[in-house]
Design a protein around this motif. Structure first.
Motif, mmCIF file in Angstrom:
data_model
loop_
_atom_site.group_PDB
_atom_site.id
_atom_site.type_symbol
_atom_site.label_atom_id
_atom_site.label_comp_id
_atom_site.label_asym_id
_atom_site.label_seq_id
_atom_site.Cartn_x
_atom_site.Cartn_y
_atom_site.Cartn_z
ATOM 1 N N GLY A 146 4.272 -9.014 -1.359
ATOM 2 C CA GLY A 146 5.620 -8.506 -1.594
ATOM 3 C C GLY A 146 6.261 -8.185 -0.260
ATOM 4 O O GLY A 146 5.680 -8.433 0.796
ATOM 5 N N TYR A 147 7.447 -7.622 -0.307
ATOM 6 C CA TYR A 147 8.141 -7.278 0.930
ATOM 7 C C TYR A 147 9.039 -6.068 0.681
ATOM 8 O O TYR A 147 9.052 -5.508 -0.422
ATOM 9 N N SER A 148 9.782 -5.689 1.687
ATOM 10 C CA SER A 148 10.722 -4.581 1.617
ATOM 11 C C SER A 148 9.986 -3.308 1.215
ATOM 12 O O SER A 148 9.010 -2.934 1.845
ATOM 13 N N ASP A 149 10.378 -2.674 0.139
ATOM 14 C CA ASP A 149 9.787 -1.416 -0.275
ATOM 15 C C ASP A 149 8.302 -1.557 -0.617
ATOM 16 O O ASP A 149 7.546 -0.597 -0.522
ATOM 17 N N THR A 150 7.876 -2.741 -0.973
ATOM 18 C CA THR A 150 6.470 -2.982 -1.296
ATOM 19 C C THR A 150 5.584 -2.808 -0.066
ATOM 20 O O THR A 150 4.368 -2.638 -0.191
ATOM 21 N N THR A 151 6.170 -2.813 1.116
ATOM 22 C CA THR A 151 5.413 -2.638 2.357
ATOM 23 C C THR A 151 4.580 -1.365 2.313
ATOM 24 O O THR A 151 3.445 -1.352 2.797
ATOM 25 N N ALA A 152 5.103 -0.307 1.730
ATOM 26 C CA ALA A 152 4.340 0.946 1.633
ATOM 27 C C ALA A 152 3.039 0.715 0.869
ATOM 28 O O ALA A 152 1.969 1.164 1.294
#
Length: 142
Positions: A112-118
């Motif tokens: 995933g990317y963006s907020d999924t980075t956490a």
């Protein structure tokens, strides 16, 4: 820390779609559907998480519902890859409820990317499992 890799993906690939943040399957279902159709045309089986089509204001569900969706996909033996439906905000609230011990003993590809980075970073920190900053279903394939 030992770095772990998930097993090789076979030709019969199943991707579980989780919505740890934005309710994209409810707010833009056509785009979400196009993403599923694209992956299906590539021979990939797509499984929706249990928050498919649901919305709780700006999120796909409550904090506990979003964590439960991720964990349920994680526990499925037929799912090799967990892919975010899209980014958004508020994924950080589910991080304490992810079953990292299970993930460490049953590694899967998480992307995933963006907020999924956490989620990607905490997964690495808790398990040593390599994760992938990459496409999300609706935004990348829809």
């Amino acid at each position: 820390m030992v770095i772990m890799k998930a097993g090789k993906v076979s030709h019969d690939v199943t991707v579980g779609i989780f919505s740890a943040s934005s309710p994209v399957s409810a707010t833009v279902p056509v785009r979400y559907g196009r993403g599923k159709e694209y992956l299906t045309t590539k021979g990939i089986h797509v499984v929706d998480g249990n928050l498919y089509g649901k919305q709780d204001f700006y999120r796909s569900g409550s904090m506990q519902a979003r964590a439960t969706e991720f964990n349920e996909l994680l526990y499925r033996e037929d799912v090799q890859i967990l892919m975010a439906s899209i980014g958004g905000n508020n994924t950080n609230s589910i991080l304490p409820y992810i079953d990292y011990a299970y993930l460490k003993s049953h590694p899967k590809i998480i992307i995933g990317y963006s907020d999924t980075t956490a989620l990607l970073l905490v997964t690495y920190a808790q398990t040593g499992l390599l994760t992938f900053y990459g496409p999300a279903l609706a935004s990348s394939f829809g």
